[in-house]
Motif scaffolding. Structure first.
Motif, PDB file in Angstrom:
ATOM      1  N   PHE A 170      57.905 104.691  85.535  1.00  0.00           N
ATOM      2  CA  PHE A 170      58.129 105.542  86.703  1.00  0.00           C
ATOM      3  C   PHE A 170      57.775 104.834  88.021  1.00  0.00           C
ATOM      4  CE2 PHE A 170      56.850 109.553  84.003  1.00  0.00           C
ATOM      5  CZ  PHE A 170      57.950 109.349  83.187  1.00  0.00           C
ATOM      6  N   TRP A 171      56.870 103.876  87.965  1.00  0.00           N
ATOM      7  CA  TRP A 171      56.385 103.227  89.194  1.00  0.00           C
ATOM      8  C   TRP A 171      57.088 101.895  89.453  1.00  0.00           C
ATOM      9  CZ3 TRP A 171      52.365 104.142  92.914  1.00  0.00           C
ATOM     10  CH2 TRP A 171      52.050 103.051  93.726  1.00  0.00           C
ATOM     11  N   SER A 172      57.194 101.077  88.407  1.00  0.00           N
ATOM     12  CA  SER A 172      57.590  99.684  88.614  1.00  0.00           C
ATOM     13  C   SER A 172      59.103  99.531  88.717  1.00  0.00           C
ATOM     14  CB  SER A 172      57.066  98.824  87.461  1.00  0.00           C
ATOM     15  OG  SER A 172      55.670  98.959  87.344  1.00  0.00           O
ATOM     16  N   SER A 173      59.539  98.334  89.085  1.00  0.00           N
ATOM     17  CA  SER A 173      60.969  98.044  89.167  1.00  0.00           C
ATOM     18  C   SER A 173      61.613  98.222  87.805  1.00  0.00           C
ATOM     19  CB  SER A 173      61.191  96.595  89.598  1.00  0.00           C
ATOM     20  OG  SER A 173      60.718  96.418  90.888  1.00  0.00           O
ATOM     21  N   LYS A 174      62.890  98.548  87.864  1.00  0.00           N
ATOM     22  CA  LYS A 174      63.655  98.727  86.637  1.00  0.00           C
ATOM     23  C   LYS A 174      63.630  97.473  85.774  1.00  0.00           C
ATOM     24  CE  LYS A 174      68.319 100.116  85.371  1.00  0.00           C
ATOM     25  NZ  LYS A 174      69.689 100.384  85.864  1.00  0.00           N
ATOM     26  N   ASP A 175      63.536  96.296  86.424  1.00  0.00           N
ATOM     27  CA  ASP A 175      63.605  95.051  85.651  1.00  0.00           C
ATOM     28  C   ASP A 175      62.264  94.647  85.030  1.00  0.00           C
ATOM     29  OD1 ASP A 175      62.343  94.306  87.936  1.00  0.00           O
ATOM     30  OD2 ASP A 175      63.906  92.937  88.632  1.00  0.00           O
ATOM     31  N   VAL A 176      61.243  95.446  85.223  1.00  0.00           N
ATOM     32  CA  VAL A 176      60.005  95.217  84.462  1.00  0.00           C
ATOM     33  C   VAL A 176      60.198  95.936  83.134  1.00  0.00           C
ATOM     34  CG1 VAL A 176      57.513  95.627  84.364  1.00  0.00           C
ATOM     35  CG2 VAL A 176      58.603  95.127  86.559  1.00  0.00           C
ATOM     36  N   ASN A 177      60.684  95.200  82.139  1.00  0.00           N
ATOM     37  CA  ASN A 177      61.070  95.906  80.905  1.00  0.00           C
ATOM     38  C   ASN A 177      60.913  95.060  79.636  1.00  0.00           C
ATOM     39  OD1 ASN A 177      63.118  94.119  81.231  1.00  0.00           O
ATOM     40  ND2 ASN A 177      64.639  95.641  81.884  1.00  0.00           N
ATOM     41  N   ASP A 178      60.035  94.072  79.712  1.00  0.00           N
ATOM     42  CA  ASP A 178      59.798  93.252  78.524  1.00  0.00           C
ATOM     43  C   ASP A 178      58.785  93.962  77.617  1.00  0.00           C
ATOM     44  OD1 ASP A 178      59.845  89.988  77.666  1.00  0.00           O
ATOM     45  OD2 ASP A 178      58.159  91.210  76.949  1.00  0.00           O
ATOM     46  N   ILE A 179      59.250  94.317  76.435  1.00  0.00           N
ATOM     47  CA  ILE A 179      58.422  95.125  75.526  1.00  0.00           C
ATOM     48  C   ILE A 179      57.150  94.389  75.090  1.00  0.00           C
ATOM     49  CG2 ILE A 179      58.346  96.196  73.229  1.00  0.00           C
ATOM     50  CD1 ILE A 179      60.145  97.852  74.752  1.00  0.00           C
ATOM     51  N   ASP A 180      57.318  93.130  74.696  1.00  0.00           N
ATOM     52  CA  ASP A 180      56.144  92.396  74.209  1.00  0.00           C
ATOM     53  C   ASP A 180      55.090  92.256  75.294  1.00  0.00           C
ATOM     54  OD1 ASP A 180      57.274  92.135  71.768  1.00  0.00           O
ATOM     55  OD2 ASP A 180      58.070  90.123  72.127  1.00  0.00           O
ATOM     56  N   ASN A 181      55.568  91.933  76.470  1.00  0.00           N
ATOM     57  CA  ASN A 181      54.645  91.773  77.588  1.00  0.00           C
ATOM     58  C   ASN A 181      53.952  93.098  77.916  1.00  0.00           C
ATOM     59  OD1 ASN A 181      54.367  92.095  80.757  1.00  0.00           O
ATOM     60  ND2 ASN A 181      53.948  89.959  80.203  1.00  0.00           N
ATOM     61  N   MET A 182      54.740  94.168  77.904  1.00  0.00           N
ATOM     62  CA  MET A 182      54.140  95.488  78.133  1.00  0.00           C
ATOM     63  C   MET A 182      53.059  95.761  77.094  1.00  0.00           C
ATOM     64  SD  MET A 182      54.310  98.693  76.511  1.00  0.00           S
ATOM     65  CE  MET A 182      55.927  99.004  75.793  1.00  0.00           C
ATOM     66  N   GLN A 183      53.364  95.447  75.848  1.00  0.00           N
ATOM     67  CA  GLN A 183      52.392  95.758  74.794  1.00  0.00           C
ATOM     68  C   GLN A 183      51.120  94.920  74.918  1.00  0.00           C
ATOM     69  OE1 GLN A 183      55.064  95.927  71.445  1.00  0.00           O
ATOM     70  NE2 GLN A 183      54.764  98.140  71.247  1.00  0.00           N
ATOM     71  N   LYS A 184      51.278  93.702  75.377  1.00  0.00           N
ATOM     72  CA  LYS A 184      50.095  92.861  75.596  1.00  0.00           C
ATOM     73  C   LYS A 184      49.203  93.477  76.679  1.00  0.00           C
ATOM     74  CE  LYS A 184      49.726  90.270  78.729  1.00  0.00           C
ATOM     75  NZ  LYS A 184      49.172  89.621  79.895  1.00  0.00           N
ATOM     76  N   ARG A 185      49.814  93.883  77.787  1.00  0.00           N
ATOM     77  CA  ARG A 185      49.029  94.472  78.877  1.00  0.00           C
ATOM     78  C   ARG A 185      48.452  95.828  78.476  1.00  0.00           C
ATOM     79  NH1 ARG A 185      52.517  95.614  82.970  1.00  0.00           N
ATOM     80  NH2 ARG A 185      54.343  95.043  81.732  1.00  0.00           N
ATOM     81  N   LEU A 186      49.263  96.579  77.721  1.00  0.00           N
ATOM     82  CA  LEU A 186      48.829  97.925  77.317  1.00  0.00           C
ATOM     83  C   LEU A 186      47.547  97.881  76.480  1.00  0.00           C
ATOM     84  CD1 LEU A 186      49.516 100.923  77.445  1.00  0.00           C
ATOM     85  CD2 LEU A 186      50.927 100.650  75.403  1.00  0.00           C
ATOM     86  N   LYS A 187      47.401  96.801  75.726  1.00  0.00           N
ATOM     87  CA  LYS A 187      46.219  96.668  74.877  1.00  0.00           C
ATOM     88  C   LYS A 187      44.933  96.721  75.724  1.00  0.00           C
ATOM     89  CE  LYS A 187      44.860  93.967  70.898  1.00  0.00           C
ATOM     90  NZ  LYS A 187      45.077  92.777  70.097  1.00  0.00           N
ATOM     91  N   THR A 188      44.937  96.013  76.822  1.00  0.00           N
ATOM     92  CA  THR A 188      43.765  96.016  77.705  1.00  0.00           C
ATOM     93  C   THR A 188      43.603  97.356  78.407  1.00  0.00           C
ATOM     94  OG1 THR A 188      43.894  93.649  78.043  1.00  0.00           O
ATOM     95  CG2 THR A 188      42.740  94.906  79.729  1.00  0.00           C
TER      96      THR A 188
END
Lengths: 679, 679
Positions: B475-493
């Motif tokens: 909802f906040w970030s650009s539409k092109d922020v959409n890499d699943i693996d990267n999201m999951q890495k950050r989500l862990k923290t």
């Protein structure tokens, strides 16, 4: 004839006492009831279980408790109970019968009887509160086998030893929001405590909204206070649990917060009163010689008193060292004029004025035992906290009762001192004092006190529980229920059940350790936390870093608790081994030593952050000494070098470190001695 | 020339995009900001850190957020920060500068910039809310090395893609007390969500106190409701976090609770309206043909609306199947008389009346997408939840925006469906729709929805988090922020940091497992819980046991979560192994298989209670199939018998069991195929 009767009576009695001990090995009830009889007809819990209330439940206490009972039972057993609410005046599997609605006073009857048969459970009580106590006992009787969950088949008759069984929570040093209070009220009710003493004000904050003196919450609370609506909500919540709420407005000392808002009430002119951030005893004190002080207190009490229906009203009165009084020439002149020789006399003058104000509000003044002076009227209630009074041989509790005061004991129940549950459990409120019936009646009971200098909402539960459950037993059960090992066995189960009520003592410990280790695999840290305890008796604030109200309380010491579980178990094994020399104890000792030997290797696998680095030497030294002792015990001897090194390590490990102490040092020392003696 | 410029721009842009991807591997920010630039000058955190507010903080939002910031920072890092409160208009290590106080509307500017240098941090924003967003970003930039904790040296410019970034919580199906709401508001603010949509009424309970219609809370709430004071408290708490609160009173359907209190408003005479205990869509519906209905709603809205300063007011309007309307001859006659052909038309008639009532109260009507009919005025706001509208090709969101309505999307963000975070993260609110600037502006944003049929205060956090943090990024970030693996890495923290705010998703899972195992050593159970997920898309309530509001929610399925951690890791290894045939993947696969092979032996060490007995076959079958696969992979072949047995077990393990599904079945199948192909 008389003699024979006596023998028979003694025989029956000792048999009864014996059977109670045997039963307490079997059932994990706490507080232990006055009388438990087995009938071996368990009641199996299934979806058809129903509750019915026979009696006029005007305050709806029993109905509310029954709903909660059904939820707790379902969540513990996984049963999909069909009927989620109690019925009225009809047949049911659990029938609750009572005749009176309690007014929640010290005169309430809390007795109940409980009978569990194969297909019917009866709870009978004189009052609705008695019925609540019975429901809590029933929940402690849930057990399981392969066939399912069931209530144990027993018949119980029960009533409390003391009418006042309290827990005090200090919400000034650290504020504790409504939900923290509510979950602790639930936990209190589960072990039949019936007084919540709310220490609402102190140097570090004034925590009630005043509409007349709004600066109290605006200036003296950092935004952390209860609205009057919230206070009413808590009082109502407590009432539904059969818990009375006693407010405490601590005066004339401990007044930094009040004076930060209304400095004109202070004893020192032009003094920069501010909300206190540190722990300790401070000088700001209300001025007892000014009429405005009494006008303020009368107005404030008049506003606050109606929020608390209970008759008792606590005015603190403790730890006023009178420094600012001594420094104020007007106060000195006032003392002279009124023939008040000491500051103590001046404070009594103040207390007597307050007693009259409270009387007008239909309240009984209660205060810490400093208020006990020759001129204090016997309508005041003495809260004994210092044990032996200065210069007296008797405890202030007994002294007060003998002098005609109602009295409540807290000396011996200061749970913030982080002592073992044993210490508190061993304190009997009356002990061997010889009292007349009237004197005994004036000893209302006792309170555990949770002062909150070092306690936040994250950690408060692990400081209150489970120790307060054992203290609750001391307040409820017979004096002769005092077997420590048996208490500890039962406490283990009660400890877990507290989690069901939302008590966070176990979960938040785990969170703190995760936080310290930055969410790395932290078994090594967990192991350490099971043999370390936070420094005791306020020494955590001595030397080194002094804590402010806003200091971090997510440190290793905050994850540790009193009665560190592995330390207790290990120390027991060492004692048993020394006594019996049996191999089974030695085997368990080896297991611990092996685990600790590996601790530093495991610890080092974590990426170090500053919080871990500071704990590293503890892990390292523990591993080193464990290795030495392990091999010495294995080889049945210890070399000179190893002995020297072990003794060096012992000296280090004996010292407080990062606000914790290692609780196995004496046992390690014993084991070294054993190896050494075989040289 | 133009072409060269274009190439340069594209070049700079793609380099920027590339660098953002690289940085998002390094920093665990979520939502990912619009622009991050490294400057490699970290700021080390010590006791001297101070915060200063430069700007007129009239609402004190920034001051309050700064105090919380300091507590969170101290508790995370262990730093004993000397100054526990922000300063005003003076130099400090962290200087926060803003010019305007936000009114908390959809027009607010939430942009901010953040610059971290060696000894100075600046947060600049147009509004106080922007400053709050910057403080949250700063807290996500805490890192550590051996020297200490520090803020990463970066410069950030940031602003949201959508103005409406919400979380809906249903407090009707299960009531969630104030503290549950508050901790979730804190968590929302930490990932920059700014709308709390409070689903306050439904068939299972009416949760706001009404002083005019007290039967609503007396009869329709089982004692579980918010007082008006509590509502104000929550709205104020949310406002301090920069979160708007939208109330929802769901009408005319979902009205069992309202009608249990005021049956005279119902569409069916002499119907026994009661508070609903089950989940589903029910018949009780307000009668839209009676004037009393509108009188009731206008009076109620007039009472409730002032508690919520926000302009938007949600009237639900969903899932009215009109059964009771069809059965009522008077309603049929009314439809005829007013030329309302369908029940949908009748509901629109109702909505238009409500829209006028709300307009008088300065409120904008918002409703679920059923309210989108040709006669609905474009002042209404469409809340799209069904994705594709019946009979239409476009989503209701896009359709509404094109037709002139403001619109908010929830289709795709139903977190109660227990789907993987990936599913939600992949849903872009606009997708490839081609919109004019005006149409785009009417798409306000989106909301995750936490319906609470299967969710209690004990488990709600683990259903909302961490998935909603990733949704917040959508909802906040650009539409092109959409890499699943990267999201999951950050989500862990981010997942772990949520614990600091009191979110209980990790701790309560552990409690439930302890409860299930009666506090026995339960590693076997933990292992199972890491490869099982609760049944998805409402199938938990299909077949077998149907849950009531008071059924137990402390079962194994309640301990399990979406995105089961070991299942995800194992499935990844299997995919990687299939692709690459590399030994390192196989080694990890062996580790898991070995662990699972032992599961049943470990599981059997626990004393069985009924809850454990029901899980036993799962453990047993898992162990059996793991052993077969392990040895097949070791031996590079599978025997006929083993293959047969493995396939038999696969069929069993594929089926839902005790309301969970085993998430590794496809991977196990793949591994069997590999062994089998080598035969």
């Amino acid at each position: 004839m008389k003699r024979i009767l006596l023998i028979i009576i003694l025989g029956v009695f000792s048999q009864f006492a014996f059977s109670q001990t045997a039963l307490s090995e079997k059932y994990n009830l706490m507080p232990w009831p006055q009388k438990v009889i087995e009938n071996n007809t368990p009641f199996f819990i299934d979806k058809n279980l129903t509750i019915s209330i026979l009696g006029n439940d005007l305050n709806k206490r029993v109905a509310k408790a029954s709903v909660k009972f059904l939820r707790r039972l379902a969540n513990r057993t996984g049963a999909f109970i069909n009927t989620g609410f109690p019925k009225k005046n009809t047949k049911a599997s659990i029938e609750i019968n009572f005749s009176n609605i309690s007014q929640l006073t010290v005169n309430d009857d809390e007795s109940y009887s409980l009978s569990i048969e194969k297909d019917k459970i009866h709870i009978n009580a004189k009052t609705d509160i008695g019925a609540l106590r019975g429901l809590e006992t029933l929940l402690q009787l849930v057990n399981f086998n392969e066939k399912g969950y069931y209530f144990e088949g027993v018949i119980i008759k029960d009533s409390p030893r003391f009418v006042w069984r309290g827990l005090m929570i200090d919400v000034s040093r650290h504020f504790h929001p409504i939900n923290v209070i509510k979950r602790n009220l639930d936990a209190m009710a589960s072990v039949k405590l019936n007084v919540f003493h709310w220490h609402l004000t102190d140097d570090q904050g004034f925590r009630i909204e005043s509409k007349i003196y709004p600066k109290l919450q605006e200036i003296a609370a950092d935004g952390l206070y209860y609205t009057q609506e919230q206070i009413k909500d808590v009082v109502n919540y407590a009432s539904n649990l059969g818990i009375r709420v006693i407010p405490e407005i601590d005066v004339p000392g401990h007044a930094s917060a009040i004076l930060s808002a209304y400095p004109e009430l202070g004893s020192k002119d032009n003094y920069n009163y501010t909300v206190e951030r540190f722990s300790g005893v401070f000088d700001p004190t209300l001025n007892p010689t000014k009429e405005v002080t009494y006008l303020f207190l009368e107005t404030l009490f008049r506003e606050i008193a109606p929020l608390f229906p209970d008759e008792y009203f606590h005015i603190g009165g403790d730890e006023n060292e009178g420094k600012h009084w001594d420094e104020n020439t007007e106060i000195q002149a006032f003392k002279k004029k009124h023939h008040l020789k000491t500051n103590h006399d001046l404070q009594t003058y103040f207390n007597i004025k307050l007693e009259k104000i409270l009387k007008k509000l239909d309240k009984k003044l209660m205060g810490w035992d400093e208020i006990l002076t020759p001129s204090t009227p016997t309508t005041a209630v003495i809260h004994s906290w210092r044990g032996k009074h200065e210069g007296l041989n008797q405890s202030t509790l007994i002294e007060a009762a003998k002098k005609g005061y109602q009295a409540v004991l807290s000396a011996g129940y200061y749970i913030d001192r982080m002592l073992s549950v044993k210490e508190h459990y061993n304190v009997d409120p009356i002990g061997n004092a010889v009292l007349t019936k009237e004197e005994r009646k004036r000893i209302l009971g006792a309170e555990a006190t949770m002062w909150s200098e070092l306690v936040t909402p994250l950690t408060i539960d692990s400081r209150i529980w489970p120790r307060t459950a054992a203290i609750a037993e001391r307040f409820w059960s017979s004096k002769d229920v005092n077997d420590i090992d048996n208490m500890q066995k039962r406490l283990k189960t009660i400890n877990f059940q507290l989690e069901e009520l939302g008590i966070t003592h176990i979960r938040n410990k785990e969170f703190i350790l995760r936080n310290i280790s930055n969410y790395q695999d932290n078994e090594a840290l967990k192991t350490l936390s099971k043999i370390c305890e936070p420094l005791k008796v306020y020494s955590r604030n001595k030397g080194g870093t002094e804590y402010k109200t806003f200091s971090p309380f997510t440190l290793f010491a905050d994850a540790c608790t009193a009665d560190a579980e592995d330390a207790m178990a290990f120390n027991n094994e060492v004692i048993s081994f020394v006594k019996t020399k049996k191999q089974k104890h030695l085997n368990l000792i080896f297991q611990y030593l092996k685990d600790w030997s590996n601790n530093y290797t495991e610890f080092s696998k974590m990426n170090s952050n500053p919080k871990l680095i500071s704990l590293e030497p503890l892990s390292k030294n523990l591993s080193s000494i464990s290795k030495i002792i392990y091999s010495s015990l294995q080889e049945n001897k210890i070399s000179e070098n190893d002995l020297k090194e072990a003794n060096r390590l012992l000296i280090i490990l004996k010292k407080p470190y990062e606000d914790v102490e290692l609780m196995i040092v004496n046992s390690l020392n014993l084991l070294i001695d054993i190896s050494n003696s075989k040289k």
